[in-house]
Design a protein around this motif. Structure first.
Motif, PDB file in Angstrom:
ATOM      1  N   ARG A 136       0.817  -1.220   0.000  1.00 36.53           N
ATOM      2  CA  ARG A 136       0.000   0.000   0.000  1.00 36.53           C
ATOM      3  C   ARG A 136       0.849   1.268   0.000  1.00 36.53           C
ATOM      4  O   ARG A 136       0.591   2.206  -0.756  1.00 36.53           O
ATOM      5  CB  ARG A 136      -0.947   0.006   1.207  1.00 36.53           C
ATOM      6  CG  ARG A 136      -2.033  -1.070   1.142  1.00 36.53           C
ATOM      7  CD  ARG A 136      -2.992  -0.958   2.297  1.00 36.53           C
ATOM      8  NE  ARG A 136      -3.831   0.237   2.187  1.00 36.53           N
ATOM      9  CZ  ARG A 136      -3.674   1.332   2.894  1.00 36.53           C
ATOM     10  NH1 ARG A 136      -2.718   1.432   3.796  1.00 36.53           N
ATOM     11  NH2 ARG A 136      -4.493   2.353   2.735  1.00 36.53           N
ATOM     12  N   LYS A 137       1.868   1.316   0.838  1.00 34.15           N
ATOM     13  CA  LYS A 137       2.642   2.555   0.930  1.00 34.15           C
ATOM     14  C   LYS A 137       3.403   2.835  -0.361  1.00 34.15           C
ATOM     15  O   LYS A 137       3.550   3.999  -0.771  1.00 34.15           O
ATOM     16  CB  LYS A 137       3.599   2.518   2.123  1.00 34.15           C
ATOM     17  CG  LYS A 137       4.701   1.468   2.062  1.00 34.15           C
ATOM     18  CD  LYS A 137       5.605   1.586   3.281  1.00 34.15           C
ATOM     19  CE  LYS A 137       6.737   0.562   3.255  1.00 34.15           C
ATOM     20  NZ  LYS A 137       7.633   0.712   4.435  1.00 34.15           N
ATOM     21  N   TYR A 138       3.856   1.773  -1.028  1.00 38.43           N
ATOM     22  CA  TYR A 138       4.549   1.975  -2.289  1.00 38.43           C
ATOM     23  C   TYR A 138       3.566   2.259  -3.425  1.00 38.43           C
ATOM     24  O   TYR A 138       3.921   2.924  -4.399  1.00 38.43           O
ATOM     25  CB  TYR A 138       5.428   0.774  -2.606  1.00 38.43           C
ATOM     26  CG  TYR A 138       6.601   0.644  -1.668  1.00 38.43           C
ATOM     27  CD1 TYR A 138       7.654   1.548  -1.712  1.00 38.43           C
ATOM     28  CD2 TYR A 138       6.653  -0.371  -0.717  1.00 38.43           C
ATOM     29  CE1 TYR A 138       8.729   1.447  -0.838  1.00 38.43           C
ATOM     30  CE2 TYR A 138       7.720  -0.486   0.168  1.00 38.43           C
ATOM     31  CZ  TYR A 138       8.757   0.433   0.101  1.00 38.43           C
ATOM     32  OH  TYR A 138       9.814   0.336   0.972  1.00 38.43           O
TER      33      TYR A 138
END
Length: 329
Positions: A136-138
């Motif tokens: 998700r963060k990437y």
């Protein structure tokens, strides 16, 4: 018509286009906006209000919905411009801003689809590998970089798209205020970076995905069937995007060939290119209202999310299948 990416300083001005009927453009624009605004807001609200965290695919598609929402919100200003016979009344900064967002919608949308294609590629072709883009963060970082790329690809728009006095009068047109060479450079960059390169990436991923799905269908494995369902919407959105935008991209490439004398430069060719560019550009804008409809029609789990958000009971369960696949199935 002064197109969002066209140059006023071209030989097509020598051709008589006064008889061309473009009275259909403003009502068409208003219709696309009236449909696209609530539909894209619905997509974003479902993602925002549902208690399950968005997967990487949902993050990419929600950012695509944001790009579509920007477009349909600003399109009525261009509709007024068309209705006023190309007299711009909203000031110079708005001319630049609206022109920028119209072009960035296409640029960012195609690169969000590149990210979606890569996500589905690793989910299906290499399911055991942990692709960094699927975190998700990437995924959010990837979206941020796409927005930055969309802005970078349109530096010329920021520099050159201005409200220009019309023939020394107090009326203005929203037009190109730089040299033809700068315009040609912009068109070449758009053609290569915002069409050819992403198209090749998407085609590569799609061929691999379809090949993998075809091979797995005979196995009738429930997990693989879920992966299949999760990818159908992505492939549908990809197909819809290229059906809507491919004619315009091809027309732009032909026009560029005429401008640099690779193709015979005649009045007849310019008139046909002019007509095709109008028709295909606004057909491409239809994609911004079409995507949310596809989510509802093809996305079985998206419809489920709508019902859960409507009842205020977004599911908190995250099954093993849900961890490895998109919720769009």
């Amino acid at each position: 018509m002064d197109m969002p990416t066209s140059s006023p300083n071209t030989s097509d001005q020598d051709c008589d286009i006064s008889d061309l009927n473009t009275s259909w453009v403003p009502p068409y624009i208003y219709t696309i906006s009236a449909l696209g605004i609530p539909l894209n807001l619905l997509v974003l609200l479902v993602f925002l209000l549902h208690r399950q965290k968005c997967t990487a695919t949902e993050i990419y598609l929600s950012n695509m919905a944001i790009a579509d929402l920007f477009l349909v919100v600003l399109m009525p200003l261009w509709g007024v411009y068309e209705a006023n016979d190309h007299h711009w009344t909203f000031g110079g900064p708005m001319c630049t801003f609206v022109s920028l967002l119209l072009v960035m919608n296409y640029n960012c949308s195609i690169y969000f689809l590149v990210l979606v294609s890569i996500d589905r590629f690793f989910a299906l072709v290499y399911p055991l590998k942990q692709c960094i883009l699927r975190r998700r963060k990437y995924a959010m970082l990837g979206c941020f970089l796409v927005w930055c790329l969309g802005l970078l690809l349109n530096i010329q728009i920021l520099m050159c798209r201005k409200a220009i006095p019309y023939n020394g009068t107090e009326e203005y047109v929203c037009g190109w205020n730089c040299s033809d060479s700068v315009y040609y450079a912009h068109e070449v960059i758009q053609t290569i970076m915002a069409f050819i390169i992403p198209l090749l990436i998407i085609l590569f991923c799609t061929v691999k995905i379809v090949h993998t799905l075809t091979r797995r269908l005979s196995n009738r494995n429930s997990t693989q069937q879920t992966e299949h369902k999760a990818t159908i919407l992505v492939l549908t959105v990809l197909l819809a995007f290229f059906i809507c935008w491919l004619p315009f991209s091809i027309t732009r490439m032909i026009e560029l060939g005429v401008r640099i004398n690779l193709i015979e430069n005649t009045c007849s060719i310019w008139l046909h290119l002019y007509i095709c560019r109008i028709l295909f550009l606004y057909f491409g804008f239809f994609n911004s209202a079409l995507n949310p409809v596809l989510y509802v029609i093809v996305g079985k789990n998206f419809r489920k999310k709508i019902r859960e958000v409507g009842r205020g009971q977004g599911s908190m369960r995250m099954s093993e299948t849900r961890i490895t696949t998109s919720s769009f199935k």
